[in-house]
Design an enzyme around this catalytic site. Sequence first.
Site, short mmCIF file in Angstrom:
data_model
loop_
_atom_site.label_atom_id
_atom_site.label_comp_id
_atom_site.label_asym_id
_atom_site.label_seq_id
_atom_site.Cartn_x
_atom_site.Cartn_y
_atom_site.Cartn_z
N ARG A 83 -10.68 -151.85 -14.32
CA ARG A 83 -11.18 -150.50 -14.58
C ARG A 83 -12.02 -150.44 -15.84
NH1 ARG A 83 -8.17 -144.67 -14.69
NH2 ARG A 83 -9.98 -143.49 -15.42
N ARG A 92 -13.52 -144.72 -10.15
CA ARG A 92 -12.66 -145.75 -10.73
C ARG A 92 -11.98 -146.57 -9.65
NH1 ARG A 92 -9.55 -141.18 -12.43
NH2 ARG A 92 -11.37 -140.63 -13.64
N ASP A 95 -6.56 -145.61 -10.89
CA ASP A 95 -6.07 -144.64 -11.87
C ASP A 95 -4.57 -144.48 -11.61
OD1 ASP A 95 -6.18 -142.52 -13.82
OD2 ASP A 95 -6.29 -141.06 -12.20
N ASP A 97 -1.40 -142.21 -13.04
CA ASP A 97 -0.97 -141.11 -13.92
C ASP A 97 0.53 -140.89 -13.77
OD1 ASP A 97 -3.62 -140.58 -14.76
OD2 ASP A 97 -3.97 -139.29 -13.02
C1 X6L Z 1 -13.12 -127.54 -12.78
C2 X6L Z 1 -13.48 -128.55 -13.63
C3 X6L Z 1 -12.14 -127.77 -11.85
C4 X6L Z 1 -12.87 -129.79 -13.57
C5 X6L Z 1 -11.53 -129.02 -11.78
C6 X6L Z 1 -10.24 -131.62 -11.63
C7 X6L Z 1 -11.55 -132.38 -13.42
C8 X6L Z 1 -9.65 -132.86 -11.56
C9 X6L Z 1 -10.96 -133.62 -13.35
C10 X6L Z 1 -11.87 -130.03 -12.64
C11 X6L Z 1 -11.22 -131.36 -12.56
C12 X6L Z 1 -10.00 -133.88 -12.41
C13 X6L Z 1 -9.21 -137.80 -8.77
C14 X6L Z 1 -10.17 -136.89 -8.36
C15 X6L Z 1 -10.42 -137.27 -10.45
C16 X6L Z 1 -8.28 -138.32 -7.79
C17 X6L Z 1 -9.39 -136.93 -6.18
C18 X6L Z 1 -9.31 -135.20 -12.33
C19 X6L Z 1 -9.86 -136.42 -12.97
N1 X6L Z 1 -9.36 -138.03 -10.09
N2 X6L Z 1 -10.27 -136.45 -7.08
N3 X6L Z 1 -10.91 -136.55 -9.44
N4 X6L Z 1 -8.41 -137.83 -6.53
N5 X6L Z 1 -9.48 -136.51 -4.91
O1 X6L Z 1 -7.38 -139.13 -8.05
O2 X6L Z 1 -8.26 -135.32 -11.74
S1 X6L Z 1 -11.11 -137.16 -12.02
MG MG Z 2 -5.96 -139.08 -12.70
MG MG Z 3 -5.45 -141.37 -15.52
#
Ligand code: X6L
Ligand code: MG
Ligand code: MG
Length: 162
Positions: A83, A92, A95, A97
Amino acid sequence: MVRAYLSLGSNLGNRKTYLKQAVKAISLLSGTFLQNVSSIYETPPWGLLEQPAFLNICIAIDTNLEPAALLSCCLGIEKKSGRKRDIHWGPRVLDIDILTYGDLKINERGLTLPHPFMTERAFVLKPLAEIAPTLFFNSVSINEIMSKLDIVGILNVGKLDL
Ligand code: X6L
Ligand code: MG
Ligand code: MG
């Protein structure tokens, strides 16, 4: 021994292989015992929308590791998988968590438990509800929280062959 739930995700390369290797590596951590692995869910990306779809799973472990030690082990496994941390919220290979660690509530540098946004994200709660249907957050059952989330595009694509 403490029950902890972890969320794993991948959206680059051979996503299933990264998840499988991560589950194996976690199961080999000292004082850590793999208890359950959810189905794999293909999920649309959140946050940064212009990136490939994720595969997400949740796992249950029982562990003697303290939360900070567990976190650094998880970050080490991410690193060994290759990563790179460049784009925030970007694609990525792996990940990991920590979602919950027993009933512990903490807020310190790099580690907030329970995970602060988990109850807003169907890509986390859908696999978690599968393996922990009796969990509660702030006196609300996980299934009740799930029923209010948007699950459009979230697809159960079967189990990992471990
Ligand atoms: C507004 C702005 C609404 C930002 C939501 C949501 C940002 C989730 C980051 C957000 C916002 C994240 C995964 C992902 C990511 C994953 C799926 C995050 C970090 N990680 N989408 N997006 N699965 N489906 O593991 O969770 S980036
Ligand atoms: Mg995450
Ligand atoms: Mg993480």
